[in-house]
Scaffold this motif. Structure first.
Motif, PDB file in Angstrom:
ATOM      1  N   ILE A   1      94.576  10.868   1.704  1.00  0.00           N
ATOM      2  CA  ILE A   1      94.428  11.422   0.349  1.00  0.00           C
ATOM      3  C   ILE A   1      93.404  10.618  -0.439  1.00  0.00           C
ATOM      4  N   ALA A   2      93.446   9.280  -0.290  1.00  0.00           N
ATOM      5  CA  ALA A   2      92.474   8.428  -0.992  1.00  0.00           C
ATOM      6  C   ALA A   2      91.050   8.759  -0.545  1.00  0.00           C
ATOM      7  N   HIS A   3      90.852   8.942   0.774  1.00  0.00           N
ATOM      8  CA  HIS A   3      89.528   9.324   1.271  1.00  0.00           C
ATOM      9  C   HIS A   3      89.100  10.665   0.676  1.00  0.00           C
ATOM     10  N   ARG A   4      90.014  11.634   0.711  1.00  0.00           N
ATOM     11  CA  ARG A   4      89.662  12.980   0.241  1.00  0.00           C
ATOM     12  C   ARG A   4      89.320  12.986  -1.243  1.00  0.00           C
ATOM     13  N   ARG A   5      90.086  12.248  -2.030  1.00  0.00           N
ATOM     14  CA  ARG A   5      89.837  12.207  -3.473  1.00  0.00           C
ATOM     15  C   ARG A   5      88.460  11.627  -3.795  1.00  0.00           C
ATOM     16  N   GLN A   6      87.934  10.825  -2.875  1.00  0.00           N
ATOM     17  CA  GLN A   6      86.601  10.242  -3.084  1.00  0.00           C
ATOM     18  C   GLN A   6      85.501  11.071  -2.410  1.00  0.00           C
ATOM     19  N   GLY A   7      85.886  12.212  -1.838  1.00  0.00           N
ATOM     20  CA  GLY A   7      84.915  13.052  -1.154  1.00  0.00           C
ATOM     21  C   GLY A   7      84.554  12.584   0.236  1.00  0.00           C
ATOM     22  N   LYS A   8      85.341  11.661   0.805  1.00  0.00           N
ATOM     23  CA  LYS A   8      85.085  11.150   2.160  1.00  0.00           C
ATOM     24  C   LYS A   8      85.844  12.022   3.161  1.00  0.00           C
ATOM     25  N   HIS A   9      85.414  13.267   3.285  1.00  0.00           N
ATOM     26  CA  HIS A   9      86.180  14.244   4.055  1.00  0.00           C
ATOM     27  C   HIS A   9      86.206  13.932   5.547  1.00  0.00           C
ATOM     28  N   ASP A  10      85.076  13.510   6.097  1.00  0.00           N
ATOM     29  CA  ASP A  10      85.047  13.198   7.529  1.00  0.00           C
ATOM     30  C   ASP A  10      85.981  12.038   7.864  1.00  0.00           C
ATOM     31  N   MET A  11      85.986  11.042   7.000  1.00  0.00           N
ATOM     32  CA  MET A  11      86.876   9.899   7.224  1.00  0.00           C
ATOM     33  C   MET A  11      88.344  10.339   7.143  1.00  0.00           C
ATOM     34  N   ALA A  12      88.619  11.232   6.204  1.00  0.00           N
ATOM     35  CA  ALA A  12      89.999  11.716   6.059  1.00  0.00           C
ATOM     36  C   ALA A  12      90.431  12.485   7.305  1.00  0.00           C
ATOM     37  N   LEU A  13      89.544  13.355   7.805  1.00  0.00           N
ATOM     38  CA  LEU A  13      89.888  14.148   8.991  1.00  0.00           C
ATOM     39  C   LEU A  13      90.096  13.265  10.216  1.00  0.00           C
ATOM     40  N   ASN A  14      89.219  12.275  10.397  1.00  0.00           N
ATOM     41  CA  ASN A  14      89.387  11.349  11.531  1.00  0.00           C
ATOM     42  C   ASN A  14      90.709  10.599  11.441  1.00  0.00           C
ATOM     43  N   LEU A  15      91.060  10.228  10.231  1.00  0.00           N
ATOM     44  CA  LEU A  15      92.305   9.501  10.025  1.00  0.00           C
ATOM     45  C   LEU A  15      93.513  10.381  10.381  1.00  0.00           C
ATOM     46  N   TYR A  16      93.492  11.639   9.933  1.00  0.00           N
ATOM     47  CA  TYR A  16      94.623  12.529  10.220  1.00  0.00           C
ATOM     48  C   TYR A  16      94.724  12.818  11.721  1.00  0.00           C
TER      49      TYR A  16
ATOM     50  N   LEU B   1     101.452  15.606   7.444  1.00  0.00           N
ATOM     51  CA  LEU B   1     100.108  15.251   7.913  1.00  0.00           C
ATOM     52  C   LEU B   1      99.257  16.495   8.102  1.00  0.00           C
ATOM     53  N   LEU B   2      99.841  17.510   8.722  1.00  0.00           N
ATOM     54  CA  LEU B   2      99.093  18.757   8.955  1.00  0.00           C
ATOM     55  C   LEU B   2      98.695  19.403   7.638  1.00  0.00           C
ATOM     56  N   TYR B   3      99.615  19.410   6.685  1.00  0.00           N
ATOM     57  CA  TYR B   3      99.311  20.009   5.381  1.00  0.00           C
ATOM     58  C   TYR B   3      98.141  19.291   4.709  1.00  0.00           C
ATOM     59  N   ASN B   4      98.181  17.966   4.691  1.00  0.00           N
ATOM     60  CA  ASN B   4      97.101  17.235   4.019  1.00  0.00           C
ATOM     61  C   ASN B   4      95.779  17.342   4.780  1.00  0.00           C
ATOM     62  N   MET B   5      95.848  17.495   6.097  1.00  0.00           N
ATOM     63  CA  MET B   5      94.624  17.758   6.871  1.00  0.00           C
ATOM     64  C   MET B   5      94.039  19.119   6.459  1.00  0.00           C
ATOM     65  N   ALA B   6      94.923  20.093   6.273  1.00  0.00           N
ATOM     66  CA  ALA B   6      94.457  21.420   5.838  1.00  0.00           C
ATOM     67  C   ALA B   6      93.802  21.354   4.462  1.00  0.00           C
ATOM     68  N   ARG B   7      94.300  20.469   3.593  1.00  0.00           N
ATOM     69  CA  ARG B   7      93.687  20.319   2.273  1.00  0.00           C
ATOM     70  C   ARG B   7      92.220  19.905   2.380  1.00  0.00           C
ATOM     71  N   VAL B   8      91.932  19.040   3.366  1.00  0.00           N
ATOM     72  CA  VAL B   8      90.542  18.617   3.556  1.00  0.00           C
ATOM     73  C   VAL B   8      89.686  19.806   3.995  1.00  0.00           C
ATOM     74  N   HIS B   9      90.193  20.564   4.971  1.00  0.00           N
ATOM     75  CA  HIS B   9      89.456  21.750   5.407  1.00  0.00           C
ATOM     76  C   HIS B   9      89.261  22.730   4.249  1.00  0.00           C
ATOM     77  N   TRP B  10      90.249  22.872   3.403  1.00  0.00           N
ATOM     78  CA  TRP B  10      90.138  23.765   2.241  1.00  0.00           C
ATOM     79  C   TRP B  10      88.988  23.325   1.330  1.00  0.00           C
ATOM     80  N   GLU B  11      88.922  22.013   1.048  1.00  0.00           N
ATOM     81  CA  GLU B  11      87.870  21.519   0.157  1.00  0.00           C
ATOM     82  C   GLU B  11      86.488  21.666   0.785  1.00  0.00           C
ATOM     83  N   LEU B  12      86.425  21.681   2.122  1.00  0.00           N
ATOM     84  CA  LEU B  12      85.151  21.888   2.821  1.00  0.00           C
ATOM     85  C   LEU B  12      84.848  23.370   3.023  1.00  0.00           C
TER      86      LEU B  12
END
Length: 412
Positions: free
Chosen positions: A323-338, A351-362
């Motif tokens: 979530i911290a990565h995503r809030r800063q726009g570090k989407h690739d880092m967030a996805l790798n982490l998940y 975990l799956l839900y928050n991974m989907a949030r990253v895909h949604w923002e992208l």
């Protein structure tokens, strides 16, 4: 026999020539509810116990080899701390002559076999009753009544009982317990006065500092709370407490500095906390949460990463760092982490839900919907995932039953 509450603060030493006799004596003393009953087979073991522990009463058999119980009485009386302690000598038979010898050697009382539990209890009670302070006994009765009331969740009764106890003795335990109850009841002024009284009596009372700081913090007197915590640190150093104690104090100060918008000072305290507990996963995770909770996502990352270095299997830490990565726009880092997290926890719907949030923002709605479908297979009741899936399908041009696209949900 009128058993006294004061007995529960005492320590007894039982001495006999064999384990069976010791077990019998120990059973006889059970009604007294002594704080601790020590046992020794023979006089040598007994003397070691006497040297290492504060003993309030000794009960010893007479006939032991190679050193007798009579000799133990004489040896004990030569020790200053046992000069006046009650000592019961158990002879192998009832004999007035043996009783005189025992008392002349320093025994407080002598009883002879055959003995019963009632015999031992009567004599022990007689010996100890003379040493009981009636006022202290009354104090203990009020304290016990207060604890019983607390267990029954009768706060008003507990408060009154603690007040009655404090009319007899200025006791730190009673003051702290009463302060805690008053604070819960909304009487913060009363609680504060008691805490100051506690600290005047004992400037190293760490719990009093913490209670006081909590009151000040609840009143938004953050600078005062910090001063109290600084004083608590001084007490911890005087007591030579390190590790968890000092780490907790530093962490609490860091939280207060965050409330004051003093980020750099907060980070300084958090670093000191980790210095005290460098391998503590929970501390690292808690610091990350404190920073992220105030919106300092970039600063939270190093603490979440530290927690994961210590324990790579922590799903909740992956979630929060992602979530911290995503809030800063570090989407690739967030996805790798998940992805790493899912290797440990493939069936974690959060975990799956928050991974989907990253895909949604992208704007990767197809990928988001696939991940959300997996999450809902695991937990069909996850409402946030249902809403986001509806929104993703809507963006992909599918008809959804909801009225328009659902609002973007929050983090899980």
């Amino acid at each position: 026999m009128d058993l006294k509450l004061s007995y529960q603060k005492m320590q007894a030493l039982l001495v006999e020539g064999n384990k069976m006799a010791l077990d019998t004596l120990e059973g006889y003393l059970e009604p007294f509810k002594f704080y601790r009953v020590w046992t020794a087979v023979g006089v040598d073991e007994a003397m070691l116990a006497i040297k290492d522990r504060p003993i309030d009463i000794i009960i010893t058999g007479w006939k032991m080899q190679p050193i007798s119980g009579l000799q133990l009485v004489e040896m004990a009386r030569r020790r200053p701390e046992l000069k006046d302690a009650p000592i019961l000598l158990v002879a192998d038979r009832r004999d007035k002559h043996l009783e005189k010898i025992g008392k002349d050697s320093g025994a407080t009382a002598v009883i002879g076999h055959p003995i019963t539990a009632k015999d031992v209890q009567r004599v022990v009670d007689e010996m100890l009753s003379k040493r009981i302070d009636p006022q202290h006994e009354q104090f203990l009765a009020h304290m016990e009544a207060a604890r019983q009331a607390e267990r029954r969740k009768k706060s008003a009764e507990a408060i009154e009982a603690y007040r009655q106890a404090l009319e007899l003795f200025e006791d730190e335990t009673a003051m702290m317990a009463l302060a805690r109850l008053l604070r819960r009841a909304g009487d913060e002024d009363g609680a504060t006065k008691l805490l100051f009284a506690t600290l005047r009596a004992n400037p190293d009372a760490l719990k009093a500092y913490l209670e006081l700081a909590m009151i000040y913090r609840g009143q938004s007197r953050l600078e005062d709370a910090l001063k109290v915590m600084q004083a608590a640190l001084g007490a911890a150093e005087r007591l030579k407490h390190g590790g968890l104690t000092k780490a907790s104090l530093y962490y609490y100060m860091g939280e207060i500095e965050l409330q004051l918008k003093h980020l750099q000072k907060a980070l300084g305290h958090f670093d000191l906390a980790m210095g005290e507990l460098p391998d503590d996963v929970e501390m690292a995770s808690n610091i990350g949460d404190a920073l992220a909770g105030q919106g300092h996502y970039a600063e939270s990352e190093q603490y979440y990463q530290k927690a994961l270095e210590l324990d790579p299997s922590l799903a909740h830490v992956y979630n929060r760092l992602g979530i911290a990565h995503r809030r800063q726009g570090k989407h690739d880092m967030a996805l790798n982490l998940y992805r790493k997290a899912l290797a440990f926890h493939p069936n974690d719907e959060h975990l799956l839900y928050n991974m989907a949030r990253v895909h949604w923002e992208l704007a990767e709605y197809q990928l988001a919907s696939e991940v959300l479908t997996k999450a809902l297979e695991i937990n069909p009741e996850l409402v946030e995932a249902q809403r986001l899936l509806g929104a993703a399908l809507h963006r992909m041009g599918f008809q959804v039953t909801a009225d328009g696209a659902p609002p973007e949900p929050g983090d899980d």
